[in-house]
Design a protein around this motif. Structure first.
Motif, PDB file in Angstrom:
ATOM      1  N   UNK A 317       0.838  -1.204   0.000  1.00  0.00           N
ATOM      2  CA  UNK A 317       0.000   0.000   0.000  1.00  0.00           C
ATOM      3  C   UNK A 317       0.874   1.256   0.000  1.00  0.00           C
ATOM      4  N   UNK A 318       1.926   1.229   0.798  1.00  0.00           N
ATOM      5  CA  UNK A 318       2.817   2.394   0.921  1.00  0.00           C
ATOM      6  C   UNK A 318       4.008   2.240  -0.001  1.00  0.00           C
ATOM      7  N   UNK A 319       4.202   3.246  -0.834  1.00  0.00           N
ATOM      8  CA  UNK A 319       5.330   3.295  -1.755  1.00  0.00           C
ATOM      9  C   UNK A 319       6.345   4.291  -1.196  1.00  0.00           C
ATOM     10  N   UNK A 320       7.538   3.818  -0.924  1.00  0.00           N
ATOM     11  CA  UNK A 320       8.564   4.635  -0.275  1.00  0.00           C
ATOM     12  C   UNK A 320       8.730   5.999  -0.958  1.00  0.00           C
ATOM     13  N   UNK A 321       8.570   7.064  -0.147  1.00  0.00           N
ATOM     14  CA  UNK A 321       8.776   8.414  -0.651  1.00  0.00           C
ATOM     15  C   UNK A 321       7.650   8.967  -1.489  1.00  0.00           C
ATOM     16  N   UNK A 322       6.579   8.169  -1.683  1.00  0.00           N
ATOM     17  CA  UNK A 322       5.452   8.657  -2.494  1.00  0.00           C
ATOM     18  C   UNK A 322       4.245   8.986  -1.615  1.00  0.00           C
ATOM     19  N   UNK A 323       3.766   8.005  -0.860  1.00  0.00           N
ATOM     20  CA  UNK A 323       2.629   8.253   0.030  1.00  0.00           C
ATOM     21  C   UNK A 323       2.961   7.904   1.486  1.00  0.00           C
ATOM     22  N   UNK A 324       4.249   7.688   1.739  1.00  0.00           N
ATOM     23  CA  UNK A 324       4.699   7.374   3.091  1.00  0.00           C
ATOM     24  C   UNK A 324       6.117   6.860   3.076  1.00  0.00           C
ATOM     25  N   UNK A 325       6.506   6.238   4.172  1.00  0.00           N
ATOM     26  CA  UNK A 325       7.857   5.685   4.276  1.00  0.00           C
ATOM     27  C   UNK A 325       7.807   4.319   4.949  1.00  0.00           C
ATOM     28  N   UNK A 326       8.730   3.451   4.553  1.00  0.00           N
ATOM     29  CA  UNK A 326       8.756   2.065   5.023  1.00  0.00           C
ATOM     30  C   UNK A 326      10.018   1.840   5.837  1.00  0.00           C
ATOM     31  N   UNK A 327       9.855   1.296   7.046  1.00  0.00           N
ATOM     32  CA  UNK A 327      10.987   1.088   7.960  1.00  0.00           C
ATOM     33  C   UNK A 327      11.115  -0.390   8.322  1.00  0.00           C
ATOM     34  N   UNK A 328      12.279  -0.807   8.829  1.00  0.00           N
ATOM     35  CA  UNK A 328      12.430  -2.203   9.251  1.00  0.00           C
ATOM     36  C   UNK A 328      11.524  -2.551  10.433  1.00  0.00           C
ATOM     37  N   UNK A 329      11.190  -3.827  10.549  1.00  0.00           N
ATOM     38  CA  UNK A 329      10.360  -4.317  11.655  1.00  0.00           C
ATOM     39  C   UNK A 329      11.147  -4.268  12.971  1.00  0.00           C
ATOM     40  N   UNK A 330      10.448  -3.898  14.055  1.00  0.00           N
ATOM     41  CA  UNK A 330      11.007  -3.904  15.416  1.00  0.00           C
ATOM     42  C   UNK A 330      12.227  -2.997  15.556  1.00  0.00           C
ATOM     43  N   UNK A 331      12.281  -1.907  14.776  1.00  0.00           N
ATOM     44  CA  UNK A 331      13.436  -0.998  14.799  1.00  0.00           C
ATOM     45  C   UNK A 331      12.980   0.355  15.352  1.00  0.00           C
ATOM     46  N   UNK A 332      13.118   0.500  16.654  1.00  0.00           N
ATOM     47  CA  UNK A 332      12.663   1.722  17.323  1.00  0.00           C
ATOM     48  C   UNK A 332      13.407   2.954  16.826  1.00  0.00           C
ATOM     49  N   UNK A 333      14.698   2.798  16.556  1.00  0.00           N
ATOM     50  CA  UNK A 333      15.504   3.917  16.091  1.00  0.00           C
ATOM     51  C   UNK A 333      15.041   4.396  14.718  1.00  0.00           C
ATOM     52  N   UNK A 334      14.760   3.443  13.816  1.00  0.00           N
ATOM     53  CA  UNK A 334      14.274   3.813  12.483  1.00  0.00           C
ATOM     54  C   UNK A 334      12.905   4.468  12.564  1.00  0.00           C
ATOM     55  N   UNK A 335      12.077   3.981  13.469  1.00  0.00           N
ATOM     56  CA  UNK A 335      10.748   4.554  13.657  1.00  0.00           C
ATOM     57  C   UNK A 335      10.856   5.993  14.146  1.00  0.00           C
ATOM     58  N   UNK A 336      11.714   6.199  15.139  1.00  0.00           N
ATOM     59  CA  UNK A 336      11.903   7.555  15.661  1.00  0.00           C
ATOM     60  C   UNK A 336      12.439   8.483  14.563  1.00  0.00           C
TER      61      UNK A 336
END
Length: 390
Positions: A317-336
């Motif tokens: 559903x989410x295309x990186x840099x188009x309608x959102x961003x995709x991060x690794x699973x269980x990665x708090x640092x990437x989420x922040x």
């Protein structure tokens, strides 16, 4: 009219995951909804103008109750003689497909909308793997609701490729983009609802919608937010959904943060999530596993960009840099980091917002999906007729 039986473990799945679908199908079939929670199921039936049949199913491994449910459903199917039984959710899948096979139902369909077993290990994982294989063995056709799930099923060797099919571009029900439409709300309504929730007027609002459980990444989300809030004071986190501490608890640390942080707002389960999406700026959905998540489509239809994990469904559903961003699973640092970029880079966030709704309207319109499913039913009927005369 031929009889169509639709089965879910609990009525909530009928209400939310399959909203409107059974009523649509009742124009072509005599539809019966089967689920647990008798009073809620009967209310669903009255509101959606379909018949209902109560079977006591649980979402846990309960052999005695499951056997009782299987026998009750088998007896019902033997009496009703439906043309099609279509199941959703793991427990309804195994009980429904097994009962339908035993009762000689000719068309047995199962939709896969997520796999809880992917987060389990050891003996429990082996049991769940075997349950999944048995479910698919009893089905005549299996519908993963995302390309990612399709691949997982094949990789795990749960069934053969010729039994699998993804309808359209994924999902179990599509999205009603007229209902989920930001144009329905004025700026004044947005400001008033934000004020009612006591969210500061100028805060950037991150929202999560779903069950507040570990598998949904709530631990990572709450802790990432708390760290970011120390850097950016003008942010809020809105959590929309129920806790399920008895099934999949979040950590005590996360619970304390939720209860103590003045910028984290919890509103519990909400029948209508649109007002909460309306006052928000970014969907945060760091789930560990999904089928094809409705909330990501709902948020997109409401014009919200999303931060999602790199799992099936979400990354379709989410295309990186188009309608959102995709991060690794269980990665708090990437989420922040992703949340921080949403706050600090407003032009980037605005560009994502502009694309968010179009992605959904172009690919996941609800009535188009209903028509696809109806065509699939008719196709299965055609195959059945060809078998009889071959």
């Amino acid at each position: 009219m031929a009889k169509l039986i639709r089965i879910t473990t609990i009525p909530l799945s009928l209400e939310k995951l399959l909203e409107g679908q059974l009523t649509f199908m009742s124009n072509n079939y005599e539809v019966t909804a089967v689920s647990a929670e008798k009073k809620r199921l009967e209310k669903y039936g009255q509101e959606n103008k379909v018949d209902t049949f109560h079977v006591g199913m649980t979402r846990e491994i309960t052999p005695l109750l499951d056997t009782k449910a299987l026998l009750k459903l088998y007896s019902f199917l033997r009496k009703e003689k439906p043309l099609i039984v279509h199941t959703h959710t793991p427990k309804a899948g195994i009980i429904g497909m097994l009962a339908a096979k035993m009762a000689g139902v000719p068309i047995r369909l199962h939709t896969v909308a997520g796999m809880p077993l992917m987060e389990t290990t050891g003996a429990k994982r082996r049991i769940l793997n075997n349950v999944e294989k048995l479910t698919y063995a009893c089905a005549t056709k299996v519908y993963p609701n995302s390309e990612g799930l399709y691949k997982i099923i094949l990789d795990e060797k749960f069934t053969s490729e010729n039994k699998l099919k993804v309808l359209g571009k994924g999902s179990s029900n599509g999205i009603d983009t007229n209902y989920f439409n930001p144009g329905q709300y004025s700026e004044e309504e947005r400001a008033e609802f934000k004020k009612r929730l006591k969210i500061p007027e100028n805060d950037t609002v991150f929202i999560f919608v779903g069950r507040l459980v570990a598998d949904k990444g709530i631990n990572e989300l709450v802790q990432a937010f708390e760290e970011l809030e120390k850097i950016h004071g003008n942010i809020s986190l809105l959590l929309v959904g129920p806790f399920e501490q008895e099934l999949d608890p979040i950590s005590e640390t996360s619970l304390r943060l939720i209860n103590s942080c003045p910028k984290i707002f919890t509103v519990g389960y909400q029948e209508d999530v649109r007002p909460y999406l309306m006052v928000s700026d970014v969907l945060t959905f760091p789930s560990y596993r999904e089928g094809f998540p409705n909330v990501v489509m709902q948020a997109g239809a409401m014009g919200l960009p999303a931060i999602v994990t790199n799992i099936n469904g979400c990354n379709e559903i989410i295309e990186e840099g188009k309608n959102g961003t995709v991060i690794p699973v269980k990665d708090r640092s990437a989420l922040q980091g992703a949340m921080r970029k949403m706050v600090e880079n407003k032009s980037w966030r605005t560009q994502l917002q502009k694309n968010a709704r179009k992605k959904i309207t172009d690919n996941f319109e609800r009535e188009i999906f209903w028509q696809l499913l109806l065509e699939e039913y008719k196709l299965q009927e055609k195959y059945l007729g060809e078998k009889k005369f071959s």
